[in-house]
Design a protein around this motif. Structure first.
Motif, PDB file in Angstrom:
ATOM      1  N   ALA A  67       5.445   6.150   0.715  1.00 37.82           N
ATOM      2  CA  ALA A  67       3.996   6.061   0.865  1.00 37.82           C
ATOM      3  C   ALA A  67       3.467   4.784   0.215  1.00 37.82           C
ATOM      4  O   ALA A  67       2.619   4.082   0.778  1.00 37.82           O
ATOM      5  CB  ALA A  67       3.328   7.293   0.244  1.00 37.82           C
ATOM      6  N   ASP A  68       3.969   4.461  -0.981  1.00 34.14           N
ATOM      7  CA  ASP A  68       3.551   3.228  -1.651  1.00 34.14           C
ATOM      8  C   ASP A  68       3.976   2.007  -0.851  1.00 34.14           C
ATOM      9  O   ASP A  68       3.207   1.057  -0.695  1.00 34.14           O
ATOM     10  CB  ASP A  68       4.165   3.168  -3.052  1.00 34.14           C
ATOM     11  CG  ASP A  68       3.549   4.169  -4.015  1.00 34.14           C
ATOM     12  OD1 ASP A  68       2.438   4.669  -3.722  1.00 34.14           O
ATOM     13  OD2 ASP A  68       4.166   4.457  -5.047  1.00 34.14           O
ATOM     14  N   PHE A  69       5.191   2.030  -0.344  1.00 35.01           N
ATOM     15  CA  PHE A  69       5.726   0.890   0.408  1.00 35.01           C
ATOM     16  C   PHE A  69       4.956   0.669   1.705  1.00 35.01           C
ATOM     17  O   PHE A  69       4.659  -0.472   2.082  1.00 35.01           O
ATOM     18  CB  PHE A  69       7.212   1.119   0.708  1.00 35.01           C
ATOM     19  CG  PHE A  69       7.842   0.046   1.544  1.00 35.01           C
ATOM     20  CD1 PHE A  69       8.216  -1.163   0.974  1.00 35.01           C
ATOM     21  CD2 PHE A  69       8.069   0.241   2.906  1.00 35.01           C
ATOM     22  CE1 PHE A  69       8.797  -2.164   1.750  1.00 35.01           C
ATOM     23  CE2 PHE A  69       8.636  -0.749   3.683  1.00 35.01           C
ATOM     24  CZ  PHE A  69       9.013  -1.956   3.105  1.00 35.01           C
ATOM     25  N   GLU A  70       4.620   1.764   2.391  1.00 41.12           N
ATOM     26  CA  GLU A  70       3.975   1.669   3.700  1.00 41.12           C
ATOM     27  C   GLU A  70       2.450   1.641   3.616  1.00 41.12           C
ATOM     28  O   GLU A  70       1.788   1.370   4.619  1.00 41.12           O
ATOM     29  CB  GLU A  70       4.395   2.848   4.588  1.00 41.12           C
ATOM     30  CG  GLU A  70       5.876   2.862   4.965  1.00 41.12           C
ATOM     31  CD  GLU A  70       6.204   1.834   6.042  1.00 41.12           C
ATOM     32  OE1 GLU A  70       5.380   0.928   6.300  1.00 41.12           O
ATOM     33  OE2 GLU A  70       7.291   1.934   6.628  1.00 41.12           O
ATOM     34  N   GLY A  71       1.886   1.915   2.441  1.00 41.43           N
ATOM     35  CA  GLY A  71       0.433   2.012   2.347  1.00 41.43           C
ATOM     36  C   GLY A  71      -0.093   3.201   3.128  1.00 41.43           C
ATOM     37  O   GLY A  71      -1.109   3.105   3.828  1.00 41.43           O
ATOM     38  N   TRP A  72       0.571   4.340   2.990  1.00 41.79           N
ATOM     39  CA  TRP A  72       0.267   5.546   3.771  1.00 41.79           C
ATOM     40  C   TRP A  72      -0.002   6.708   2.817  1.00 41.79           C
ATOM     41  O   TRP A  72       0.644   6.801   1.778  1.00 41.79           O
ATOM     42  CB  TRP A  72       1.443   5.884   4.680  1.00 41.79           C
ATOM     43  CG  TRP A  72       1.114   6.807   5.812  1.00 41.79           C
ATOM     44  CD1 TRP A  72       1.144   8.165   5.792  1.00 41.79           C
ATOM     45  CD2 TRP A  72       0.705   6.438   7.127  1.00 41.79           C
ATOM     46  NE1 TRP A  72       0.784   8.668   7.022  1.00 41.79           N
ATOM     47  CE2 TRP A  72       0.511   7.623   7.863  1.00 41.79           C
ATOM     48  CE3 TRP A  72       0.500   5.207   7.759  1.00 41.79           C
ATOM     49  CZ2 TRP A  72       0.116   7.619   9.201  1.00 41.79           C
ATOM     50  CZ3 TRP A  72       0.107   5.202   9.085  1.00 41.79           C
ATOM     51  CH2 TRP A  72      -0.083   6.392   9.804  1.00 41.79           C
TER      52      TRP A  72
END
Length: 365
Positions: A67-72
């Motif tokens: 989620a942090d990596f994808e901005g999700w």
């Protein structure tokens, strides 16, 4: 066997047969795995991993990192042991399944296993996306799940974002859930993640098996709405992502820079192999936005066996609609690609030699 559902007994096996060869170019794996320093770090972390304990129920820690990596939003991230398991869960939840043809076989295979109504709309000439036909299909009957791989497998084609967006709008209006399978998005000029954010009827499927070089770890994920994610998560077995897999992927996410370097190497080699194949007298390679090339040959069985005898393993695709004579070759290292090219052109020379012998024999008669 009366204890089992009758339709399962009649289904063919998943269309893949393992074969051995010196050079393996049949499963679209990355030729580049974790860099040596990351492998050493992974070994160190694995040594401290308590394998006597169960992993997190739904890989929650890994989902948070993704989620942090994808901005999700974290609640919309679903992690599974490979994206295939997530596809299976999506089909299990679906009223029906819509696909294109040819396509990634696991959509149809899952539908048949689970008894879900399945329909595939053929691609147009040149592997063009049949937007009008798909829009018509989306408007008929009850809604379900529509799978669209982009970049497309098995052809390597990339469907323009504006055409995909048009289908997204139709799917939302008809209350379908559209899943864009972006297994190869790192090799393409664009992706649909930004458009999918906040869209209840649009999800993105991604994997760590291709550009990340972690096919052996088996990890994939879905980016979707919280509602869709909750349903899919419930359909996945608890504790399904092994702790070593989560550890390897978390480490990779901490050092994503190696992926861009690997992708650029593969892109350069893909373009080189494609250009060199233009000189082949009987094989035709198609442009690709993935880490593989689809190649049309006069005889897929002969091409496959001929390459295998020369130590190069590729994948036949001639069982798929519209792909008569087709094989698929993964882009490997420069050395592996050179071996494939050498074998491909040797087969052409051998074929010409056999034809000449046949002509000479006919002349003598």
């Amino acid at each position: 066997m009366k204890a089992l559902k009758p339709h399962l007994l009649a289904l063919p096996d998943y269309p893949y047969t393992m074969a051995q060869a010196l050079i393996k170019l049949d499963q679209n794996e990355s030729p580049y795995g974790l860099p040596p320093e990351l492998k050493a770090e992974l070994a160190s972390r694995l040594a401290e991993l308590p394998l006597n304990r169960y992993p997190r129920m739904h890989a929650e820690t890994l989902a948070e990192r993704i989620a942090d990596f994808e901005g999700w939003p974290e609640a919309g991230v679903v992690v599974g042991p490979g994206s295939n398991t997530i596809i299976f869960a999506l089909v299990a939840a679906a009223q029906r399944v819509l696909d294109v043809s040819p396509s990634f076989v696991h959509y149809e295979h899952s539908a048949h296993l689970l008894g879900a109504p399945y329909r595939a709309v053929p691609l147009r000439e040149g592997f063009e996306l049949p937007v009008a036909e798909l829009q018509e299909a989306l408007g008929e009957g009850e809604p379900g799940v529509f799978f669209l791989p982009n970049p497309h497998t098995p052809t390597g084609a990339f469907f323009a974002p504006e055409r995909v967006s048009s289908l997204c709008q139709t799917a939302a209006a008809a209350e379908w859930l559209m899943i864009i399978d972006e297994a190869y998005y790192q090799f393409a000029p664009a992706d649909m993640k930004r458009q999918a954010l906040g869209e209840a009827h649009l999800g993105i499927l991604r994997t760590f098996s291709k550009a990340w070089g972690l096919a052996g770890a088996r990890a994939g994920y879905l980016l979707a709405s919280e509602e869709v994610a909750r349903v899919v998560r419930n359909l996945l077995p608890p504790f399904g992502v092994p702790a070593p897999t989560a550890l390897a992927v978390e480490l990779a996410l901490e050092h994503p820079g190696y992926v861009a370097e690997a992708v650029e190497k593969v892109r350069r080699e893909r373009d080189r192999v494609y250009l060199e194949l233009k000189a082949h007298p009987t094989w035709r390679a198609y442009p690709s936005h993935t880490n593989f090339l689809l190649i049309r040959t006069p005889d897929a069985a002969a091409a496959y066996q001929g390459l295998l005898k020369k130590g190069v393993l590729v994948r036949r695709q001639d069982h798929l609609p519209g792909l008569a004579g087709a094989i698929r070759v993964t882009i490997g290292t420069p050395v592996e690609n050179d071996a494939f090219l050498q074998a491909a052109f040797e087969l052409a020379r051998e074929e010409r030699g056999n034809e000449k012998e046949s002509e000479d024999a006919t002349g003598e008669d």
